[in-house]
Design a protein around this motif. Structure first.
Motif, short mmCIF file in Angstrom:
data_model
loop_
_atom_site.label_atom_id
_atom_site.label_comp_id
_atom_site.label_asym_id
_atom_site.label_seq_id
_atom_site.Cartn_x
_atom_site.Cartn_y
_atom_site.Cartn_z
N ILE A 171 25.39 4.43 -25.26
CA ILE A 171 24.62 3.65 -24.29
C ILE A 171 25.39 3.69 -22.98
O ILE A 171 26.55 3.24 -22.92
CB ILE A 171 24.39 2.20 -24.76
N VAL A 194 21.72 7.34 -23.70
CA VAL A 194 20.63 6.66 -22.99
C VAL A 194 21.15 6.04 -21.70
O VAL A 194 22.21 5.43 -21.69
CB VAL A 194 19.91 5.58 -23.86
N ALA A 294 29.25 2.82 -23.39
CA ALA A 294 29.88 3.45 -22.22
C ALA A 294 29.19 2.89 -20.99
O ALA A 294 28.76 3.61 -20.10
CB ALA A 294 29.74 4.97 -22.30
N SER A 341 36.64 -2.80 -3.15
CA SER A 341 35.25 -2.85 -2.69
C SER A 341 35.15 -3.67 -1.41
O SER A 341 34.43 -3.29 -0.47
CB SER A 341 34.35 -3.48 -3.76
C1 LIG Z 1 33.61 0.83 -5.93
C2 LIG Z 1 34.23 1.61 -7.04
C3 LIG Z 1 35.04 2.72 -6.74
C4 LIG Z 1 35.62 3.46 -7.77
N1 LIG Z 1 36.38 4.56 -7.45
C5 LIG Z 1 36.89 5.33 -8.42
C6 LIG Z 1 37.62 6.52 -8.14
O1 LIG Z 1 37.87 6.88 -7.01
N2 LIG Z 1 38.06 7.28 -9.15
C7 LIG Z 1 37.81 6.94 -10.43
O2 LIG Z 1 38.21 7.68 -11.31
N3 LIG Z 1 37.18 5.80 -10.72
C8 LIG Z 1 36.72 4.99 -9.77
N4 LIG Z 1 36.04 3.83 -10.10
C9 LIG Z 1 36.09 3.36 -11.47
C10 LIG Z 1 35.19 4.13 -12.44
O3 LIG Z 1 35.54 5.46 -12.48
C11 LIG Z 1 33.75 4.01 -12.10
O4 LIG Z 1 33.39 2.67 -12.20
C12 LIG Z 1 32.87 4.86 -12.99
O5 LIG Z 1 31.55 4.80 -12.53
C13 LIG Z 1 32.96 4.44 -14.43
O6 LIG Z 1 32.18 5.31 -15.21
P1 LIG Z 1 31.50 4.81 -16.54
O7 LIG Z 1 30.69 5.92 -17.05
O8 LIG Z 1 32.54 4.24 -17.44
O9 LIG Z 1 30.60 3.61 -16.08
P2 LIG Z 1 29.36 3.59 -15.06
O10 LIG Z 1 29.43 4.66 -14.06
O11 LIG Z 1 29.29 2.18 -14.57
O12 LIG Z 1 28.15 3.92 -16.00
C14 LIG Z 1 27.64 3.03 -16.94
C15 LIG Z 1 26.17 3.31 -17.05
O13 LIG Z 1 25.62 2.51 -18.08
C16 LIG Z 1 24.29 2.27 -17.74
N5 LIG Z 1 23.79 1.15 -18.54
C17 LIG Z 1 24.28 -0.12 -18.60
N6 LIG Z 1 23.56 -0.85 -19.46
C18 LIG Z 1 22.62 -0.03 -19.99
C19 LIG Z 1 21.59 -0.21 -20.95
N7 LIG Z 1 21.38 -1.38 -21.55
N8 LIG Z 1 20.80 0.86 -21.25
C20 LIG Z 1 20.99 2.04 -20.65
N9 LIG Z 1 21.97 2.26 -19.74
C21 LIG Z 1 22.76 1.24 -19.40
C22 LIG Z 1 24.33 1.99 -16.24
O14 LIG Z 1 23.09 2.20 -15.63
C23 LIG Z 1 25.39 2.99 -15.79
O15 LIG Z 1 24.85 4.16 -15.28
C24 LIG Z 1 35.43 3.07 -9.10
C25 LIG Z 1 34.65 1.97 -9.39
C26 LIG Z 1 34.04 1.24 -8.40
C27 LIG Z 1 33.20 0.05 -8.72
#
Ligand SMILES: Cc1cc2nc3c(=O)[nH]c(=O)nc-3n(C[C@H](O)[C@H](O)[C@H](O)COP(=O)(O)OP(=O)(O)OC[C@H]3O[C@@H](n4cnc5c(N)ncnc54)[C@H](O)[C@@H]3O)c2cc1C
Length: 600
Positions: A171, A194, A294, A341
């Motif tokens: 997810i 998803v 995830a 941020s």
């Molecule tokens: C402002 C900011 C800057 C960052 N800069 C960096 C950087 O420079 N380098 C770096 O490595 N990291 C950075 N990060 C940290 C991290 O890498 C990111 O947050 C990244 O997007 C995390 O990836 P993720 O796949 O774990 O989570 P996310 O990208 O948050 O993805 C999670 C996904 O889950 C989906 N989701 C949630 N609930 C559901 C549900 N019920 N059903 C279906 N889908 C769902 C969401 O829509 C989302 O797309 C940054 C974070 C932020 C907030």
């Protein structure tokens, strides 16, 4: 007599260590470690991510795991030489267990192990098909009604999740879900991702307009496909979004976009999840054996409760939903918070002609991007590192080989250098009233990230605007309440505002489990992230690994995956192997399942 080379010393040592392990002589193996020692195991012995500290913990682990693990063949890795520096002999190593091939790093001090990293590289008989074993692609020969690659792909997409269930459901299709799904695809683990957004990459696209990655390109590669050589050092968010979308396609992921997971429950008897998702307005029930959240460690917005939020006539946003400055030219904006941020958003608002004030309640760690690249990252992740032969895999493993317990000791001198190099800059910031810190033990940014995932800004320019007053600053003061047209601070200052932005960070990932599964399961697995360092926002007791991340949790068949691009890339390997082993029915006895001390 000629001195032995470092490689000869390590080879002789590994023969002795390996023989002790093969003979099941735990005491002899433990005696190969010095008193102050660490063994970090990523899945090979423990089916867990676990750091054993000191001989007693190593002895306990071996007692529980050695007979089953049956490690053999300890040697310096093919093509590698040991190196000696400052009394420490270091070597890349290879070994096998009964079911897997392992890779790692050993550091010897005075002829005994100081640190040992053992990682699972691949499961025997289930190796990824790459290099010499890569698929042919074309089907040479002939046959009636043969299907093309495209037709087979279309069949798979039509079946999976409908007439055939995925083994794993992920997810969240941000970079974390995507990287893990790519690895699972290579391991032939039927998987669906998803994602509620319309397109892969939207989790980056939807963030504030000015966002660029804070980490440089060498740190950010995804598994299997590196960024090209002309990729910018700090990729703009929409460019990363496009890369993720491309990657999802070419890695042949079963990626259901515009699909929201609504609820999930686990049947302990059937050992199966029931997950209801909504896709194109229709509910579909999926029955995976393994469920991975995830959903992002920067996804569950902390929206503070402040008196007067219902009275305030202007707009209120969390940083995660702030669109950027375009609508706010000439408007008064108050940004609550002073981390990454907050700084990025304040700078973009100032550039867009808004009148912006940052409210800093407590101190923030600031490090300038150039300085961080030079002093903090360049040895492992930089063009110079690449030129000197450093690969991403090696860089990740070197980083992983430093035990969390002592990682701060390696970090403190680097941050001391940064502080000295930029002392005029820090003095100017303090003169502007900005409250600075370097982490509780002066260990800086990485430790803050690993412990609490917050409390810092990598300066790419906003600090100059704070220093010269372009971004107004109110520091050392908390918000009392929101009035009809502004923010009243506890010192009596009233900041008029058309827009209030809460740059107040994110909550623990087990909050997602509460939303999707139940509060009970969320409490059972407890807080995600942090090491148990007993520093601010990372309460003890010491855990020694990131809580709940990429490893078994107290809820059977529930996993958490996420973190920055480096972590997503590196730890997806171990999570994928843990899932693959379970699918193949390989016995995976977990040693040292983490205890839960905090609910979230
Ligand atoms: C402002 C900011 C800057 C960052 N800069 C960096 C950087 O420079 N380098 C770096 O490595 N990291 C950075 N990060 C940290 C991290 O890498 C990111 O947050 C990244 O997007 C995390 O990836 P993720 O796949 O774990 O989570 P996310 O990208 O948050 O993805 C999670 C996904 O889950 C989906 N989701 C949630 N609930 C559901 C549900 N019920 N059903 C279906 N889908 C769902 C969401 O829509 C989302 O797309 C940054 C974070 C932020 C907030």
């Amino acid at each position: 007599m000629l001195d032995k080379t470092p490689s000869t010393k390590v080879t002789e040592f590994l023969d002795k260590f390996g023989s002790a392990l093969e003979a099941g002589d735990i005491e002899a193996a433990v005696n190969c470690f010095q008193a102050d020692c660490y063994w970090r195991d990523l899945v090979t012995f423990t089916w867990n991510l676990k750091t054993m500290e000191g001989q007693d913990q190593i002895r306990e682990m071996l007692k529980a795991t050695l007979a089953k693990t049956k490690p053999t063949g300890w040697k310096i890795a093919e093509g590698e030489e040991a190196a000696e520096d400052g009394g420490v002999t270091t070597a890349w190593i290879e070994f096998e267990t009964e079911i897997a091939r392992g890779f790692g790093m050993i550091r010897l001090k005075d002829g005994l192990i100081w640190t040992l990293l053992t990682t699972m590289a691949e499961i025997k008989g289930h190796e990824e098909k790459a290099g010499f074993t890569r698929p042919l692609g074309a089907k040479h020969g002939h046959g009636r009604d043969r299907k093309t690659w495209r037709e087979e792909r279309e069949d798979e997409m039509a079946e999976l999740g409908h007439s055939r269930q995925p083994y794993t459901l992920i997810i969240g299709g941000g970079q974390g879900g995507i990287a893990l799904a790519a690895r699972l695809r290579q391991l032939d683990v039927p998987t669906i991702v998803v994602e509620r957004n319309e397109r892969a990459g939207d989790s980056w696209r939807k963030r504030y307009k000015s966002l660029c990655l804070h980490d440089p390109v060498w740190y950010d590669h995804l598994p299997y496909i590196d960024f090209p050589k002309n990729w910018p050092v700090f990729a703009p968010k929409d460019k990363i979004g496009d890369w993720l979308e491309m990657y999802t396609k070419v890695m042949e992921l079963n990626y259901w976009s515009a699909t929201t997971a609504k609820k999930a429950s686990y049947d302990e008897a059937a050992k199966e999840w029931t997950v209801v998702v909504e896709r194109d307005g229709k509910e579909i029930t999926l029955k995976p054996k393994q469920l991975v959240l995830a959903t992002g460690m920067s996804g569950k917005a902390n929206w503070p409760t402040i008196k007067g939020q219902d009275v305030f006539k202007g707009e209120q946003q969390h940083s995660s939903t702030h669109p950027g400055p375009d609508k706010y030219r000439g408007k008064k904006v108050v940004v609550i918070g002073s981390n990454n941020s907050a700084h990025d958003i304040c700078a973009a608002l100032w550039e867009g002609g808004a009148d912006v004030t940052m409210v800093q309640r407590s101190s923030t760690h600031i490090v300038r991007s150039d300085t961080l690249m030079d002093i903090g990252l360049s040895a492992l992740y930089s063009e110079q590192a690449v030129e000197s032969g450093m690969t991403t895999r090696k860089a990740d493993l070197i980083f992983a080989s430093l035990p969390y317990r002592i990682l701060h000791e390696f970090q403190i001198p680097l941050y001391d250098q940064m502080r000295e190099r930029d002392k005029d800059f820090y003095a100017a910031l303090e003169k502007a009233g900005f409250m600075l810190d370097w982490g509780e033990d002066n260990s800086g940014l990485f430790m803050k990230y690993l412990r609490r995932g917050s409390g810092y800004y990598i300066d790419v320019g906003a600090c100059d605007l704070v220093i010269d007053g372009s971004i107004k600053l109110k520091s050392g003061v908390d918000v009392q309440e929101l009035t009809k047209d502004g923010v009243l601070l506890k010192d009596g200052t009233l900041l008029p505002a058309d827009l209030v932005i809460y740059a107040t960070g994110y909550g623990s990932m087990n909050g997602w489990a509460a939303d999707l599964i139940s509060r009970e399961v969320a409490d059972k697995v407890g807080k995600c992230w942090g090491l148990g360092s007993d520093t601010i926002k990372d309460p003890g007791p010491w855990e020694g690994e990131q809580r709940n991340m990429w490893k078994p949790t107290q809820q059977e068949a529930l996993w958490f995956h996420g973190g920055n691009l480096h972590q997503s890339r590196h730890y997806s390997q171990y999570l994928a192997l843990q899932l693959k082993a379970r699918m193949e029915g390989i016995d995976t006895p977990v040693y040292g399942l983490q205890e839960v001390h905090h609910r979230g």
